[in-house]
Design an enzyme around this catalytic site. Sequence first.
Site, PDB file in Angstrom:
ATOM      1  N   ASP A 285      10.839  14.695  13.777  1.00 27.38           N
ATOM      2  CA  ASP A 285      10.575  14.716  12.331  1.00 27.38           C
ATOM      3  C   ASP A 285       9.090  14.930  12.062  1.00 27.38           C
ATOM      4  O   ASP A 285       8.499  14.277  11.201  1.00 27.38           O
ATOM      5  CB  ASP A 285      11.059  13.424  11.678  1.00 27.38           C
ATOM      6  CG  ASP A 285      11.165  13.543  10.150  1.00 27.38           C
ATOM      7  OD1 ASP A 285      11.274  14.688   9.660  1.00 27.38           O
ATOM      8  OD2 ASP A 285      11.129  12.509   9.463  1.00 27.38           O
TER       9      ASP A 285
ATOM     10  N   GLY B 173      11.742   5.685   1.481  1.00 22.53           N
ATOM     11  CA  GLY B 173      13.173   5.501   1.377  1.00 22.53           C
ATOM     12  C   GLY B 173      13.706   4.380   2.239  1.00 22.53           C
ATOM     13  O   GLY B 173      14.731   3.775   1.928  1.00 22.53           O
TER      14      GLY B 173
ATOM     15  N   ILE C 169       0.818  -1.222   0.000  1.00 20.83           N
ATOM     16  CA  ILE C 169       0.000   0.000   0.000  1.00 20.83           C
ATOM     17  C   ILE C 169       0.849   1.268   0.000  1.00 20.83           C
ATOM     18  O   ILE C 169       0.307   2.373  -0.087  1.00 20.83           O
ATOM     19  CB  ILE C 169      -0.965   0.021   1.201  1.00 20.83           C
ATOM     20  CG1 ILE C 169      -0.198  -0.088   2.521  1.00 20.83           C
ATOM     21  CG2 ILE C 169      -2.007  -1.068   1.069  1.00 20.83           C
ATOM     22  CD1 ILE C 169      -1.109  -0.009   3.750  1.00 20.83           C
TER      23      ILE C 169
ATOM     24  N   LYS D 131       4.969  -2.704   8.265  1.00 22.76           N
ATOM     25  CA  LYS D 131       6.105  -1.963   7.705  1.00 22.76           C
ATOM     26  C   LYS D 131       7.327  -2.873   7.732  1.00 22.76           C
ATOM     27  O   LYS D 131       7.694  -3.394   8.779  1.00 22.76           O
ATOM     28  CB  LYS D 131       6.378  -0.696   8.515  1.00 22.76           C
ATOM     29  CG  LYS D 131       7.532   0.156   7.951  1.00 22.76           C
ATOM     30  CD  LYS D 131       7.996   1.218   8.934  1.00 22.76           C
ATOM     31  CE  LYS D 131       6.948   2.272   9.172  1.00 22.76           C
ATOM     32  NZ  LYS D 131       7.486   3.400  10.019  1.00 22.76           N
TER      33      LYS D 131
END
Length: 693
Positions: free
Chosen positions: A139, A25, A21, A44
């Site tokens: 981040d 990187g 899906i 993941k």
Amino acid sequence: MTREADLIGRDIGQVKILQEIGSGGMGVVYKARHKILGTDHAVKVLHPEYASNKKILERFRREALAIRSLQHDNVVFVLDFGWEQGIGAYQIMELLDGISLYQAIKEKQAFGKERLANFVTQVASVLECAHENSILHRDLKPDNIFLCVRHGKQERVKVLDFGIAKVVQEVSNKLTRTGVALGTPQYMSPEQAAGNWEDVDHRSDIYAFASVIYEMLAGKPPVTSNHFTEALVKQTNGDLTPLRMYRPDLDGHYLEQVIHWALAFNREQRPPTAGDFLRELLVAIEALPDEGGSVDTFVDAEEDTGSEFDTQYMPSLSSAPPPSIDPKALEPLPFADTSVPDGALLQDHIFSTQLQAFHQIAPGTFKDEAMRGSVILDITGHVLSSQGFFPEVCVQGVHLVDGICQQLQAARPNGSWRHGFIETKENVMGVFPYLDDVAGMIFGCPEQRESMALDGYVQNSQHTSQEQAQAVVQLASVSGVEAVALFSLDGQLMSHYGLPVEGMDRFVLRFTPVVQAFFSLPFDARGLDVWFEDGRVLAWQLEQIGVLFVFSQKMINKLMLSVLIGRHYVSLIQQCITPVTILPETGPPLSGLGESHGLSSAETEDLPPELAAQVLDMPDCAAALEELEQEYTKHIGPMAKLVVKKTIKKMGFTRKTIPFGELPQLVQQLAGRLNEPKKSDFLAKGAVLSRRK
């Protein structure tokens, strides 16, 4: 390691992979279904090239632990984390239904008062919880914020990607070195962009949060640049665009003041906590008109030519600051008035990421502790940023290697070049393209098994013409080698094997400047190793006489090649001076390569009487030539005699006919093949010999 495409249908833990899906990187995200409960989840999986990297695995593990420790409704829930043979590291998470904030902004979705207030409340709640648990996100950006669809209910916000989160209590954080900028520069605080990690605390997350809100209102972040380094420089210089440049309707509004409060260059002037920031945000949002939070009202600051919104002009703010805000924080921002130098950008994550790729190629050479410095150059060779040890001669080398790699890319159909390595006796440099620029890193001496050095392998035995012809054949027989080409100093193709005859003229034309650029490097280069998308080109410098190119697949035994080149070293040098007949397997001889390029047999014949009479002091000249050859041998080795003979022929003479008065010119031409300090030494000795009568 299993290829990512092969994971479809595989079991990971208690779930089965259904489909891909998304990807990024670092890894790929899949949709999966629990084999017992029947619930859908997201998985993941790290890319295979990172699956054995201890530092990246540690960050991946820390992300899972950070998320599990928060147990917050607005943080994506991690069900499991692990590592499996053939798959690598993975996280099993809740599957989200919706779109990222980045996509919503790109679609110019409206963020009215209610939606905006709902959004900032949920994100601030996550940050407050994380900071109370001594966790920094580091981040935060629109890509890492997800807007979940909830029919009939308020939009649920999920904060993602705690991959570079930091546990504040850690005394020694080896995953984040001083001088390394991790994160996304458009949303980094100045201290984070400069890599000053000792100064990075929860107020850096607040700065990023304010940048995200700014982008929701303006359509773009306060620092705009598609160039990583340029964005870092802008952040470290406090070079922000005032919100009013894009939203003139918010000029002087309290919401603008609150956002710029959190964007203060000095972290001490930002909101003390995410809760303090949220409190003032909600007050400011409530004061907006109904359409005040919509991003579809922004203007393009670059197209606005009026002086009212000049970036150097910041009118006084009309609204009185609340008690929790330091009035000094609302003064004009120091857009271009900071003392933070560009040199503060000691390193950024571009080098950390590239170092991992280099390490996979040569782990003994490309180690963190072996790195001496780094540099980023623009297309003109101008230094954009540098750190550590990177002398000017190496900067010039990086710029020239960039040109060589681009020329090789044009000559060979192997796709774009990825990185190139240039090796000297003292160090090895890694060069790679970055956007429209080029970057380089310098390391210490490579390990012998990873080196292109020929020292210790050279055999000085002479070979017949037939043996010379077999030199390139034996090199081409090494597993993974596709072709071999030998060029002389002036760019002539002297011998080759495996190159297609069709298009040969274009090939030689493309390679001539490569050879010349190789010999123009401002240092003695042992070799060059360039990696492309599909293949690899290795080049060895043969003294100051020629260049040997080996075209191969990516996986090749470089040590074996070096050993074979050393074994055939003399033959290869001889071919750089006297071309051999091209082997039938490589196609017919190329135009321009024939006997006229070889040494004439007339040179070994007795001197005609009419020419002999023109030569003065022949015995003395012969003696001087012999001494000159001996001196030249000290600098280039056993091939000195052949080089001298070839040079004399180019001057229009033979060893027996060259007049004594031409010796100074001969010395100059021979010295032209040498680099300093060999050149100066030979010129001095040659001057003495050429004056001897």
